[in-house]
Structure formats: C-alpha cells, structure tokens
Write a protein that holds these residues in place. Structure first.
Motif, PDB file in Angstrom:
ATOM      1  N   UNK A   1       0.832  -1.211   0.000  1.00  0.00           N
ATOM      2  CA  UNK A   1       0.000   0.000   0.000  1.00  0.00           C
ATOM      3  C   UNK A   1       0.866   1.261   0.000  1.00  0.00           C
ATOM      4  N   UNK A   2       1.978   1.224   0.717  1.00  0.00           N
ATOM      5  CA  UNK A   2       2.887   2.371   0.730  1.00  0.00           C
ATOM      6  C   UNK A   2       3.567   2.549  -0.624  1.00  0.00           C
ATOM      7  N   UNK A   3       3.932   1.444  -1.251  1.00  0.00           N
ATOM      8  CA  UNK A   3       4.599   1.512  -2.545  1.00  0.00           C
ATOM      9  C   UNK A   3       3.651   1.966  -3.648  1.00  0.00           C
ATOM     10  N   UNK A   4       2.390   1.575  -3.566  1.00  0.00           N
ATOM     11  CA  UNK A   4       1.419   1.971  -4.593  1.00  0.00           C
ATOM     12  C   UNK A   4       1.106   3.455  -4.545  1.00  0.00           C
ATOM     13  N   UNK A   5       1.358   4.105  -3.415  1.00  0.00           N
ATOM     14  CA  UNK A   5       1.132   5.541  -3.296  1.00  0.00           C
ATOM     15  C   UNK A   5       2.174   6.352  -4.056  1.00  0.00           C
TER      16      UNK A   5
ATOM     17  N   UNK B   1       4.491   7.586  -7.217  1.00  0.00           N
ATOM     18  CA  UNK B   1       4.320   7.624  -8.664  1.00  0.00           C
ATOM     19  C   UNK B   1       5.441   6.804  -9.318  1.00  0.00           C
ATOM     20  N   UNK B   2       5.379   6.651 -10.628  1.00  0.00           N
ATOM     21  CA  UNK B   2       6.325   5.785 -11.325  1.00  0.00           C
ATOM     22  C   UNK B   2       7.777   6.234 -11.153  1.00  0.00           C
ATOM     23  N   UNK B   3       8.013   7.539 -11.191  1.00  0.00           N
ATOM     24  CA  UNK B   3       9.383   8.040 -11.056  1.00  0.00           C
ATOM     25  C   UNK B   3       9.944   7.744  -9.668  1.00  0.00           C
ATOM     26  N   UNK B   4       9.148   7.991  -8.645  1.00  0.00           N
ATOM     27  CA  UNK B   4       9.602   7.736  -7.274  1.00  0.00           C
ATOM     28  C   UNK B   4       9.821   6.242  -7.055  1.00  0.00           C
ATOM     29  N   UNK B   5       8.921   5.438  -7.619  1.00  0.00           N
ATOM     30  CA  UNK B   5       9.042   3.991  -7.481  1.00  0.00           C
ATOM     31  C   UNK B   5      10.290   3.484  -8.194  1.00  0.00           C
ATOM     32  N   UNK B   6      10.564   4.019  -9.373  1.00  0.00           N
ATOM     33  CA  UNK B   6      11.756   3.626 -10.129  1.00  0.00           C
ATOM     34  C   UNK B   6      13.018   4.020  -9.366  1.00  0.00           C
ATOM     35  N   UNK B   7      13.004   5.215  -8.766  1.00  0.00           N
ATOM     36  CA  UNK B   7      14.158   5.679  -7.987  1.00  0.00           C
ATOM     37  C   UNK B   7      14.379   4.783  -6.767  1.00  0.00           C
ATOM     38  N   UNK B   8      13.293   4.419  -6.092  1.00  0.00           N
ATOM     39  CA  UNK B   8      13.392   3.531  -4.927  1.00  0.00           C
ATOM     40  C   UNK B   8      13.910   2.160  -5.336  1.00  0.00           C
ATOM     41  N   UNK B   9      13.484   1.700  -6.500  1.00  0.00           N
ATOM     42  CA  UNK B   9      13.937   0.406  -7.011  1.00  0.00           C
ATOM     43  C   UNK B   9      15.441   0.425  -7.268  1.00  0.00           C
ATOM     44  N   UNK B  10      15.930   1.480  -7.880  1.00  0.00           N
ATOM     45  CA  UNK B  10      17.369   1.593  -8.144  1.00  0.00           C
ATOM     46  C   UNK B  10      18.163   1.654  -6.837  1.00  0.00           C
ATOM     47  N   UNK B  11      17.655   2.378  -5.856  1.00  0.00           N
ATOM     48  CA  UNK B  11      18.329   2.463  -4.559  1.00  0.00           C
ATOM     49  C   UNK B  11      18.357   1.105  -3.867  1.00  0.00           C
ATOM     50  N   UNK B  12      17.255   0.367  -3.967  1.00  0.00           N
ATOM     51  CA  UNK B  12      17.184  -0.950  -3.346  1.00  0.00           C
ATOM     52  C   UNK B  12      18.159  -1.915  -4.015  1.00  0.00           C
ATOM     53  N   UNK B  13      18.270  -1.835  -5.335  1.00  0.00           N
ATOM     54  CA  UNK B  13      19.205  -2.704  -6.051  1.00  0.00           C
ATOM     55  C   UNK B  13      20.652  -2.379  -5.668  1.00  0.00           C
ATOM     56  N   UNK B  14      20.942  -1.097  -5.527  1.00  0.00           N
ATOM     57  CA  UNK B  14      22.289  -0.680  -5.120  1.00  0.00           C
ATOM     58  C   UNK B  14      22.599  -1.154  -3.704  1.00  0.00           C
ATOM     59  N   UNK B  15      21.624  -1.020  -2.816  1.00  0.00           N
ATOM     60  CA  UNK B  15      21.794  -1.468  -1.439  1.00  0.00           C
ATOM     61  C   UNK B  15      22.017  -2.978  -1.395  1.00  0.00           C
ATOM     62  N   UNK B  16      21.254  -3.715  -2.194  1.00  0.00           N
ATOM     63  CA  UNK B  16      21.398  -5.165  -2.231  1.00  0.00           C
ATOM     64  C   UNK B  16      22.799  -5.570  -2.682  1.00  0.00           C
ATOM     65  N   UNK B  17      23.317  -4.904  -3.712  1.00  0.00           N
ATOM     66  CA  UNK B  17      24.658  -5.265  -4.179  1.00  0.00           C
ATOM     67  C   UNK B  17      25.713  -4.969  -3.118  1.00  0.00           C
ATOM     68  N   UNK B  18      25.567  -3.857  -2.404  1.00  0.00           N
ATOM     69  CA  UNK B  18      26.511  -3.527  -1.328  1.00  0.00           C
ATOM     70  C   UNK B  18      26.422  -4.547  -0.190  1.00  0.00           C
ATOM     71  N   UNK B  19      25.193  -4.937   0.153  1.00  0.00           N
ATOM     72  CA  UNK B  19      25.006  -5.898   1.237  1.00  0.00           C
ATOM     73  C   UNK B  19      25.545  -7.278   0.854  1.00  0.00           C
ATOM     74  N   UNK B  20      25.375  -7.656  -0.407  1.00  0.00           N
ATOM     75  CA  UNK B  20      25.912  -8.936  -0.867  1.00  0.00           C
ATOM     76  C   UNK B  20      27.439  -8.939  -0.777  1.00  0.00           C
TER      77      UNK B  20
END
Length: 67
Positions: A7-11, A13-32
């Motif tokens: 529900x929080x993610x659906x609120x 917009x596409x640009x914010x969601x895309x930006x959050x997705x890129x940040x999450x992918x970057x965080x995942x690679x650092x954590x790995x």
C-alpha cells in the motif's frame, strides 16, 4: 528493517518507485558484497531487500500492463 508494504509503494508515482527500485538494487549489491566478506551482521536483511525489489517490480509491471 521491516519490508515495505504494498500500500505504501502503490502511493508512489512511477518516477519515485523507479528511484526507490534503483536504490534498493544498489543497497542489495553492497550488502551482498559485505556478506561475501563476512562483514554483514544481519543476513536476513538480504531477503527483505529482495522482497522489496520484487514488490516494486510487480507494481511497475502492473502499471505498464494497464496502459
């Protein structure tokens, strides 16, 4: 860290969601990388990040199909 709710993610917009997705992918690679070096304290965080990435991708795909 808790997983993000759909529900929080659906609120977002596409640009914010895309930006959050890129940040999450970057965080995942650092954590790995930290996990590979045995510097990661909480390994369950990897699963949470992967789940968040999957949720974001699902929402973006649903929006693209609706167009």
């Amino acid at each position: 860290m808790k997983p993000r709710k759909i529900s929080d993610l659906k609120e977002l917009n596409n640009e914010e969601l895309q930006r959050s997705l890129e940040e999450a992918k970057e965080t995942l690679s650092k954590q790995k990388f930290q996990h590979a070096l045995s510097q990661l304290q909480d390994t369950s965080y990897l699963k949470i990040i992967r789940g968040d990435i999957a949720r974001m991708n699902t929402i973006l795909n649903e929006r693209n199909r609706a167009k």
